[in-house]
Design an enzyme around this catalytic site. Structure first.
Site, PDB file in Angstrom:
ATOM      1  N   THR A  22      21.796  45.753  45.249  1.00 26.57           N
ATOM      2  CA  THR A  22      20.659  46.335  44.540  1.00 26.57           C
ATOM      3  C   THR A  22      20.229  47.640  45.221  1.00 26.57           C
ATOM      4  O   THR A  22      19.859  48.599  44.543  1.00 26.57           O
ATOM      5  CB  THR A  22      19.519  45.305  44.459  1.00 26.57           C
ATOM      6  OG1 THR A  22      20.013  44.201  43.680  1.00 26.57           O
ATOM      7  CG2 THR A  22      18.278  45.858  43.794  1.00 26.57           C
ATOM      8  N   CYS A  57      27.906  37.120  43.629  1.00 29.43           N
ATOM      9  CA  CYS A  57      26.624  37.556  43.094  1.00 29.43           C
ATOM     10  C   CYS A  57      25.931  36.406  42.373  1.00 29.43           C
ATOM     11  O   CYS A  57      24.714  36.353  42.324  1.00 29.43           O
ATOM     12  CB  CYS A  57      26.821  38.738  42.164  1.00 29.43           C
ATOM     13  SG  CYS A  57      28.055  38.424  40.901  1.00 29.43           S
ATOM     14  N   LYS A  66      36.571  53.507  41.939  1.00 24.89           N
ATOM     15  CA  LYS A  66      36.365  53.590  43.388  1.00 24.89           C
ATOM     16  C   LYS A  66      36.128  52.171  43.873  1.00 24.89           C
ATOM     17  O   LYS A  66      35.027  51.635  43.773  1.00 24.89           O
ATOM     18  CB  LYS A  66      35.144  54.455  43.687  1.00 24.89           C
ATOM     19  CG  LYS A  66      35.144  55.148  45.031  1.00 24.89           C
ATOM     20  CD  LYS A  66      35.157  54.255  46.245  1.00 24.89           C
ATOM     21  CE  LYS A  66      33.848  53.626  46.622  1.00 24.89           C
ATOM     22  NZ  LYS A  66      33.995  52.676  47.758  1.00 24.89           N
ATOM     23  N   GLU A  70      18.818  37.963  49.147  1.00 23.16           N
ATOM     24  CA  GLU A  70      20.203  37.576  48.864  1.00 23.16           C
ATOM     25  C   GLU A  70      20.952  37.570  50.198  1.00 23.16           C
ATOM     26  O   GLU A  70      21.065  38.606  50.854  1.00 23.16           O
ATOM     27  CB  GLU A  70      20.852  38.588  47.913  1.00 23.16           C
ATOM     28  CG  GLU A  70      22.264  38.202  47.546  1.00 23.16           C
ATOM     29  CD  GLU A  70      22.991  39.268  46.744  1.00 23.16           C
ATOM     30  OE1 GLU A  70      22.941  40.444  47.132  1.00 23.16           O
ATOM     31  OE2 GLU A  70      23.611  38.904  45.740  1.00 23.16           O
ATOM     32  N   GLU A  81      25.506  46.070  37.797  1.00 26.75           N
ATOM     33  CA  GLU A  81      25.600  44.626  38.073  1.00 26.75           C
ATOM     34  C   GLU A  81      25.266  44.463  39.541  1.00 26.75           C
ATOM     35  O   GLU A  81      26.060  44.835  40.401  1.00 26.75           O
ATOM     36  CB  GLU A  81      27.026  44.121  37.821  1.00 26.75           C
ATOM     37  CG  GLU A  81      27.545  44.336  36.429  1.00 26.75           C
ATOM     38  CD  GLU A  81      27.000  43.341  35.443  1.00 26.75           C
ATOM     39  OE1 GLU A  81      26.673  42.219  35.855  1.00 26.75           O
ATOM     40  OE2 GLU A  81      26.895  43.704  34.265  1.00 26.75           O
ATOM     41  N   GLY A  92      22.580  50.271  44.175  1.00 30.02           N
ATOM     42  CA  GLY A  92      22.325  50.459  42.734  1.00 30.02           C
ATOM     43  C   GLY A  92      21.163  51.414  42.506  1.00 30.02           C
ATOM     44  O   GLY A  92      21.206  52.295  41.637  1.00 30.02           O
TER      45      GLY A  92
HETATM   46  P1  NAD Z   1      27.677  47.622  48.228  1.00 30.21           P
HETATM   47  O1  NAD Z   1      26.549  47.991  47.338  1.00 30.21           O
HETATM   48  O2  NAD Z   1      27.554  47.872  49.674  1.00 30.21           O
HETATM   49  O3  NAD Z   1      29.013  48.362  47.788  1.00 30.21           O
HETATM   50  C1  NAD Z   1      29.499  48.277  46.458  1.00 30.21           C
HETATM   51  C2  NAD Z   1      30.349  49.496  46.183  1.00 30.21           C
HETATM   52  O4  NAD Z   1      29.516  50.642  46.217  1.00 30.21           O
HETATM   53  C3  NAD Z   1      31.461  49.742  47.195  1.00 30.21           C
HETATM   54  O5  NAD Z   1      32.602  50.245  46.531  1.00 30.21           O
HETATM   55  C4  NAD Z   1      30.856  50.806  48.094  1.00 30.21           C
HETATM   56  O6  NAD Z   1      31.835  51.603  48.718  1.00 30.21           O
HETATM   57  C5  NAD Z   1      30.068  51.615  47.086  1.00 30.21           C
HETATM   58  N1  NAD Z   1      28.970  52.395  47.656  1.00 30.21           N
HETATM   59  C6  NAD Z   1      28.349  52.235  48.859  1.00 30.21           C
HETATM   60  N2  NAD Z   1      27.409  53.198  49.014  1.00 30.21           N
HETATM   61  C7  NAD Z   1      27.421  53.949  47.904  1.00 30.21           C
HETATM   62  C8  NAD Z   1      26.665  55.064  47.448  1.00 30.21           C
HETATM   63  N3  NAD Z   1      25.708  55.604  48.199  1.00 30.21           N
HETATM   64  N4  NAD Z   1      26.929  55.575  46.231  1.00 30.21           N
HETATM   65  C9  NAD Z   1      27.863  55.040  45.446  1.00 30.21           C
HETATM   66  N5  NAD Z   1      28.632  53.986  45.816  1.00 30.21           N
HETATM   67  C10 NAD Z   1      28.408  53.453  47.030  1.00 30.21           C
HETATM   68  O7  NAD Z   1      27.983  46.083  47.913  1.00 30.21           O
HETATM   69  P2  NAD Z   1      29.053  45.136  48.591  1.00 30.21           P
HETATM   70  O8  NAD Z   1      28.541  44.814  49.944  1.00 30.21           O
HETATM   71  O9  NAD Z   1      30.416  45.707  48.447  1.00 30.21           O
HETATM   72  O10 NAD Z   1      28.974  43.850  47.646  1.00 30.21           O
HETATM   73  C11 NAD Z   1      27.964  42.904  47.786  1.00 30.21           C
HETATM   74  C12 NAD Z   1      26.849  43.127  46.783  1.00 30.21           C
HETATM   75  O11 NAD Z   1      27.378  43.262  45.475  1.00 30.21           O
HETATM   76  C13 NAD Z   1      25.896  41.959  46.703  1.00 30.21           C
HETATM   77  O12 NAD Z   1      24.574  42.425  46.617  1.00 30.21           O
HETATM   78  C14 NAD Z   1      26.261  41.274  45.406  1.00 30.21           C
HETATM   79  O13 NAD Z   1      25.267  40.512  44.817  1.00 30.21           O
HETATM   80  C15 NAD Z   1      26.671  42.424  44.571  1.00 30.21           C
HETATM   81  N6  NAD Z   1      27.557  41.983  43.489  1.00 30.21           N
HETATM   82  C16 NAD Z   1      27.058  41.920  42.217  1.00 30.21           C
HETATM   83  C17 NAD Z   1      27.863  41.457  41.185  1.00 30.21           C
HETATM   84  C18 NAD Z   1      27.351  41.343  39.774  1.00 30.21           C
HETATM   85  O14 NAD Z   1      28.154  41.182  38.860  1.00 30.21           O
HETATM   86  N7  NAD Z   1      26.050  41.401  39.558  1.00 30.21           N
HETATM   87  C19 NAD Z   1      29.171  41.075  41.454  1.00 30.21           C
HETATM   88  C20 NAD Z   1      29.626  41.154  42.758  1.00 30.21           C
HETATM   89  C21 NAD Z   1      28.813  41.625  43.774  1.00 30.21           C
END
Ligand code: NAD
Length: 503
Positions: free
Chosen positions: A246, A301, A191, A399, A267, A249
């Protein structure tokens, strides 16, 4: 909508005349969807792709396809060498389609084209390393249980993996996981972020051409709240690898606990320190600091967002970073010379600008940047350096996920380490010093999953990646990454005649 017949001869320069329409990918082929979401290029303001808004029924069908493909052993039952063959063929096809994939990354994400091509090269390497790992995957044996008993530890694939990815590195983050999941023998449903789904879908076609059996790789597109949440709650998903914020997560952990206790890989976010000592090569370190926060417009990230600098050289060093930041080329991501492109979403743009305002209101001082750049269309923010930041400020703790660097000063090594560790995150860190004792001491005492000494964001897919503390659970990439998608089984074999319990 008709089933997709992907056109590989797409234009790979300029903007597309019409948005490219996708199906979703399931059971080895394109599937039509009733509703489509139109993605507007964040840099150009024109529609570039039309992506299925899948339903939970679509997700259920994809999970069922992945389950069938797992149970029929068409993938898990192959030798490591055969799995490696598919991964290597995929690497070859990626090499041929590199420019095309980079182009769609640019249009959906806003990142510069030259950077995007470099990312695809990294993705090719991921498939090659994954191929090696597939051949080398092995368990363990215990020849130490006495003459009457022999122990074997088998590594078995976990089963059906759900993979949820973010928008900042749509294809790179995907490829830091997919080859390693495949190497383990698992099947999967992906997804991607709703705003950057195109290249995740294209990978379905590439893997099929490489010989991956149907049902092993499936992609269901749509929102996190519906498809992502349903995937996290799904009783037939054995493991979920989530990369994102987070906050989400945390909700994924609850969903896993409330459903089937699926195994989780997480992650998450970071607030990563870059520690610069007076004995560093300050020119190199300034380039590293400016790169570390500006690359991908700080939407990484692992962006180094907290500069922790030796007070003796702090003014001089900040001036060097300012000079570097001011030379960064902010521009249209389709321009070869551009170093940082557009902010990927309007929401992210608003978040970054709001943090810049908070930083000013809380009393920090801007040395450079701190404003939107007006290029006529799209959202751009110039690299920003704040000085005089204190530990309690929001720009010190949160962040931001943008090109905003907060600078702190230290007097002793212990103080530098304490500052570096003063965060709920533990994703990445960097230290700059020519003194080996200093560099090693800081590397060993800062709690972060990835560490760079006199460099930043260096490395390859051989090395594991993942976070300490609230930056996540588990590791991706390399042999560590493959093992994450396995579970171990202890097999005990009795040799010779049983010593009877009932005499
Ligand atoms: P996000 O958490 O908003 O979304 C990430 C993914 O989760 C998307 O595909 C989104 O559609 C999905 N999602 C959203 N709500 C959900 C839910 N309730 N249940 C399951 N899935 C859901 O993050 P983002 O804005 O897309 O990305 C930015 C964040 O990602 C930042 O915090 C960044 O640090 C983190 N990030 C971490 C890493 C790592 O390797 N640690 C790498 C890249 C990004």
């Amino acid at each position: 909508m008709r089933k997709q017949d992907m056109d590989k001869r797409v234009t790979i320069s300029g903007l597309p005349e019409t948005p490219r329409e996708f199906g979703f990918w399931m059971d080895g082929g394109w599937q039509g969807a009733r509703t489509l979401y139109e993605r507007i290029s964040p840099a150009h303001g024109v529609p570039v792709t039309r992506i299925p808004v899948c339903t939970v029924d679509d997700l259920n069908a994809a999970v069922a396809a992945a389950r069938r493909a797992f149970e029929d052993r068409s993938w898990a039952g192959l030798s490591g060498a055969d799995r490696a063959g598919v991964l290597l063929r995929a690497a070859d096809i990626l090499r041929q389609r590199r420019d095309e994939i980079a182009y769609w990354e640019v249009l959906e994400n806003g990142k510069p084209i030259a950077q995007a091509r470099g990312e695809i090269d990294h993705c090719i390497a991921c498939f090659e390393v994954g191929a090696g790992a597939a051949r080398m995957l092995h368990g363990d044996s215990f020849n130490s249980l006495g003459d009457g008993l022999f122990g074997m530890v088998l590594r078995e694939p976990v089963g059906v993996v759900g993979l949820i990815t973010p928008w900042n590195f749509p294809f790179l983050i995907l490829c830091e996981r997919v080859p390693f999941i495949l190497a383990s023998g698992c099947t999967m449903v992906v997804k991607p972020s709703e705003v950057t789904s195109a290249t995740t879908l294209i990978l379905g076609e590439i893997l099929a051409e490489a010989g991956l059996p149907k049902g092993v790789y499936n992609v269901v597109t749509g929102s996190g709240r519906t498809i992502g949440q349903a995937m996290a709650e799904h009783p037939d998903v054995d493991m979920l690898s989530f990369t994102g914020s987070t906050g989400v997560g945390r909700s994924v952990v609850h969903a896993a606990a409330d459903s089937n206790f699926k195994k989780l890989g997480l992650e998450l976010g970071g607030k990563n320190p870059i520690v610069v000592f007076a004995d560093a090569d300050l020119e190199d370190a300034a380039d590293g600091a400016a790169f570390g926060i500006s690359f991908n417009t700080g939407q990484c990230c692992v962006s180094s967002s907290r500069l922790i600098v030796d007070r003796r050289v702090a003014d001089e060093f900040e001036a060097l970073v300012v000079a570097k930041m001011q030379k960064i080329v902010v521009g249209d991501p389709l321009d070869e010379a551009t170093q940082i492109g557009a902010i990927t979403t309007d929401a992210q743009n608003a978040t970054i600008l709001s943090y810049i305002e908070k930083g000013k209101a809380e009393g920090a001082k801007i040395l450079t940047g701190g404003a939107a750049a007006d290029l006529g269309r799209g959202s751009y923010i110039t690299p920003t350096l704040f000085t005089g930041v204190t530990r309690d400020m929001s720009i010190a703790r949160d962040e931001i996920f943008g090109p905003v660097l907060s600078s702190f000063r230290f007097d002793t090594t212990d103080e530098a380490i304490a500052l570096a560790n003063d965060t709920v995150y533990g994703l990445a860190a960097s230290v700059w010093s020519k003194n080996i004792d200093t560099a090693l001491t800081v590397s060993r005492r800062v709690r972060a999953g990835r560490f760079w000494v006199n460099c930043i964001m260096a490395g390859g897919p051989e090395m594991p990646l993942g976070g300490f503390k609230q930056s996540g659970w588990g590791r991706e990439a390399g042999t560590y990454g493959v093992e994450e998608y396995t579970q171990v089984k202890s097999v005990h074999v009795e040799i010779g005649k049983r010593n009877h319990w009932i005499k």
